[in-house]
Write a protein that holds these residues in place. Structure first.
Motif, short mmCIF file in Angstrom:
data_model
loop_
_atom_site.label_atom_id
_atom_site.label_comp_id
_atom_site.label_asym_id
_atom_site.label_seq_id
_atom_site.Cartn_x
_atom_site.Cartn_y
_atom_site.Cartn_z
N LYS A 176 45.98 60.63 71.45
CA LYS A 176 45.66 62.21 71.52
C LYS A 176 47.04 62.60 72.15
O LYS A 176 47.61 63.69 71.63
N LEU A 177 47.78 62.17 73.31
CA LEU A 177 48.85 62.57 73.88
C LEU A 177 50.01 62.42 72.98
O LEU A 177 51.00 63.59 72.80
N LYS A 178 50.20 61.54 72.29
CA LYS A 178 51.29 61.21 71.19
C LYS A 178 51.21 62.34 70.14
O LYS A 178 52.16 63.09 69.93
N ASN A 179 50.04 62.46 69.69
CA ASN A 179 49.98 63.36 68.57
C ASN A 179 50.05 65.19 69.02
O ASN A 179 50.78 65.91 68.21
N LYS A 180 49.63 65.02 70.20
CA LYS A 180 49.96 66.59 70.78
C LYS A 180 51.32 67.13 71.40
O LYS A 180 51.41 68.06 71.30
N TYR A 181 51.92 65.97 72.06
CA TYR A 181 53.06 66.35 73.00
C TYR A 181 54.15 65.55 72.71
O TYR A 181 55.23 65.81 72.98
N PHE A 182 54.06 64.22 71.85
CA PHE A 182 55.20 63.42 71.68
C PHE A 182 55.36 62.90 70.40
O PHE A 182 56.09 61.90 70.14
N THR A 183 54.92 63.85 69.08
CA THR A 183 55.03 63.23 68.12
C THR A 183 56.79 62.90 67.58
O THR A 183 56.75 62.17 66.76
N ASP A 184 57.61 63.67 68.00
CA ASP A 184 59.06 63.58 67.43
C ASP A 184 59.60 62.55 68.72
O ASP A 184 60.87 62.44 68.49
N ASN A 185 59.00 62.06 69.50
CA ASN A 185 59.66 61.20 70.62
C ASN A 185 59.13 59.67 70.34
O ASN A 185 58.28 59.09 70.45
N GLN A 186 60.27 59.03 70.03
CA GLN A 186 60.22 57.68 69.77
C GLN A 186 59.95 56.83 70.91
O GLN A 186 59.42 55.74 70.93
N GLU A 187 60.36 57.47 72.15
CA GLU A 187 60.28 56.59 73.32
C GLU A 187 59.03 56.57 73.80
O GLU A 187 58.53 55.63 74.59
N PHE A 188 57.99 57.56 73.24
CA PHE A 188 56.34 57.48 73.87
C PHE A 188 55.67 56.47 72.82
O PHE A 188 55.31 56.68 71.74
N CYS A 189 55.85 55.10 73.36
CA CYS A 189 55.42 53.97 72.29
C CYS A 189 54.60 53.09 73.13
O CYS A 189 54.31 52.09 72.54
N GLU A 190 54.46 53.12 74.57
CA GLU A 190 53.94 51.86 75.41
C GLU A 190 52.27 52.08 75.67
O GLU A 190 52.14 53.32 76.14
N ILE A 191 51.62 51.09 75.43
CA ILE A 191 50.26 51.06 76.15
C ILE A 191 50.26 49.72 76.78
O ILE A 191 50.26 48.56 76.12
N SER A 192 50.26 50.00 78.25
CA SER A 192 50.42 48.75 79.05
C SER A 192 48.74 48.69 79.58
O SER A 192 48.35 49.35 80.49
#
Ligand SMILES: *Cc1c(COP(=O)(O)O)cnc(C)c1O
Length: 221
Positions: A176-192
């Motif tokens: 949800k966060l990826k699609n709403k706020y970080f779609t073009d941000n490659q750095e947003f990729c981690e699920i710890s």
């Protein structure tokens, strides 16, 4: 079993992009060195004092992860050596890290910690709190932190279906966060997510960073 043996067993179970954070809280620098010599490079600590004591006497190519609750007055002890902080649970904490990272002329990777467990006691954000941070003017102005994803701890239970549902929920939050706020941000990729008792399930549910202590170093005293 030796540390090297324990590590190789875990390595054999991991597939990219998942990486292993060896949780070295409570073990000595010498023991960390043993894991390092077996090839491990990502280590996790949960106390500011332990990290600031161990990091300077261990190899510089170790990637240090801070995984514990972080008080704002301890940020200055963590930032000089840290690569990623998994436990962001307030805007105030994030601001402190950004300011300290600027003083250290570095960029610190951060994960938003979510409260996914049924237990009351664990730290973490809910969706609204995370969105408040991400949409704030303060966050937009930060230059020395990068939000790279989310972190969570499942409930302490033997009910593995329940644990799975909590991990699944964290992955949904991430997407949800990826699609709403970080779609073009490659750095947003981690699920710890995932520890000794539940890392296989966490990987099946999309974990990219598993945090394992006991299965590598043995039971903590
Ligand atoms: C201690 C700790 C771990 C590792 O737990 P084990 O069960 O020993 O693998 C993972 N994550 C956090 C946040 C911890 O504090």
């Amino acid at each position: 079993m030796s540390i090297a043996h324990n590590l190789s067993k875990i390595y054999s179970e991991i597939n990219p992009p998942t990486r292993l954070v060896a949780v070295s809280k409570t073990v000595t620098a010498n023991v960390i060195r043993e894991a390092y010599d077996a090839g491990q490079r990502l280590f996790g600590e949960n106390k500011a004092q332990d990290l600031s004591r161990k990091a300077p006497i261990l190899p510089a190519d170790i990637e240090w992860h801070f995984i514990g609750h972080l008080q704002r007055n301890k940020v200055k002890d963590v930032v000089p050596s840290v690569h990623m902080i998994h436990s962001i649970d307030s805007l105030r904490l994030l601001k402190e890290i950004d300011a300290e990272a600027a003083r250290n002329m570095k960029k610190v990777k951060c994960l938003l910690q979510f409260h996914i467990a049924a237990e009351e006691s664990k730290f973490g954000l809910k969706m609204e709190g995370a969105e408040e941070i991400i949409t704030s003017a303060d966050y937009s102005a930060m230059k020395n932190i990068e939000i790279c994803g989310v972190m969570g701890m499942a409930s302490f239970t033997d009910d593995m279906q329940f644990v799975r549902s909590e991990f699944s929920r964290l992955r949904t939050i991430f997407l949800k966060l990826k699609n709403k706020y970080f779609t073009d941000n490659q750095e947003f990729c981690e699920i710890s997510m995932g520890m000794t008792g539940d890392y296989q399930i966490a990987m099946e549910e999309g974990s990219t960073l598993i945090r394992i202590g006991t299965a590598i170093f043995g039971e903590r005293k």
